[in-house]
Design an enzyme around this catalytic site. Sequence first.
Site, PDB file in Angstrom:
ATOM      1  N   THR A  12      95.570  49.039  31.947  1.00 10.70           N
ATOM      2  CA  THR A  12      94.622  48.921  33.266  1.00 10.70           C
ATOM      3  C   THR A  12      96.433  48.103  33.859  1.00 10.70           C
ATOM      4  OG1 THR A  12      93.311  47.796  34.472  1.00 10.70           O
ATOM      5  CG2 THR A  12      94.687  46.160  33.332  1.00 10.70           C
ATOM      6  N   LYS A  44      87.111  46.571  35.055  1.00  9.87           N
ATOM      7  CA  LYS A  44      87.860  45.810  33.752  1.00  9.87           C
ATOM      8  C   LYS A  44      87.517  44.184  35.801  1.00  9.87           C
ATOM      9  CE  LYS A  44      90.512  48.847  32.667  1.00  9.87           C
ATOM     10  NZ  LYS A  44      91.736  49.834  33.359  1.00  9.87           N
ATOM     11  N   GLY A  56      89.544  39.412  36.353  1.00 15.83           N
ATOM     12  CA  GLY A  56      89.724  40.704  36.357  1.00 15.83           C
ATOM     13  C   GLY A  56      90.652  40.087  34.884  1.00 15.83           C
ATOM     14  N   SER A 135      99.564  47.158  33.263  1.00 15.10           N
ATOM     15  CA  SER A 135     100.776  47.722  33.412  1.00 15.10           C
ATOM     16  C   SER A 135     101.762  48.172  34.274  1.00 15.10           C
ATOM     17  CB  SER A 135     100.528  49.134  32.290  1.00 15.10           C
ATOM     18  OG  SER A 135      99.810  49.440  30.933  1.00 15.10           O
TER      19      SER A 135
END
Length: 183
Positions: A12, A44, A56, A135
């Site tokens: 994510t 998320k 989150g 990421s």
Amino acid sequence: MSMKQHADIHSTTVLGIIRDNKAALGADGQVTLGTTVMKHSAKKLRRLYNNSVLVGFAGATADAFTLLQRFEEKLEQHRGNMARSAIELARDWRTDRYLRRLEAMLIAMNTQSALIISGTGDVIEPDDHIVAIGSGSMYALAAARALQANTELTAKDIVEKSMAIAADICIYTNHQIAIETLE
């Protein structure tokens, strides 16, 4: 042999910003296992403590849900005090043998404070009220900082545009963006 030895899980990009006493938190929906997209629309983001705290997560989903549950318990225990709850969670995470193995990170924010909570016991509150994990976090963070410094966009608009930029650059981030806001 663990899953990590077979392929890296990239799951994510999550970005949050506070601007003008308004908070916005966004996340994409992609979950990737190695070079394969496993899911396009993962959820998320969560609202906790009577909708006053946005959270989150990035990392292994089951691990993140475990941490989310623990954080929610800390919020209840400390009557919504987000900073104290985050510090207590980070302390537990660092010292508890079971929790130490969890591979995830959390963002917790309200209209006054934005925190990154890591498994190494860190609770980080950036000076500029912009937080990012996952990421594509550095792409989203760079875009958000540029937009905050050079535009009059709202917190929500900055998150939306920054997440789109990250999705254009990072192969582990998609354009199915969910955004939650607090005023």
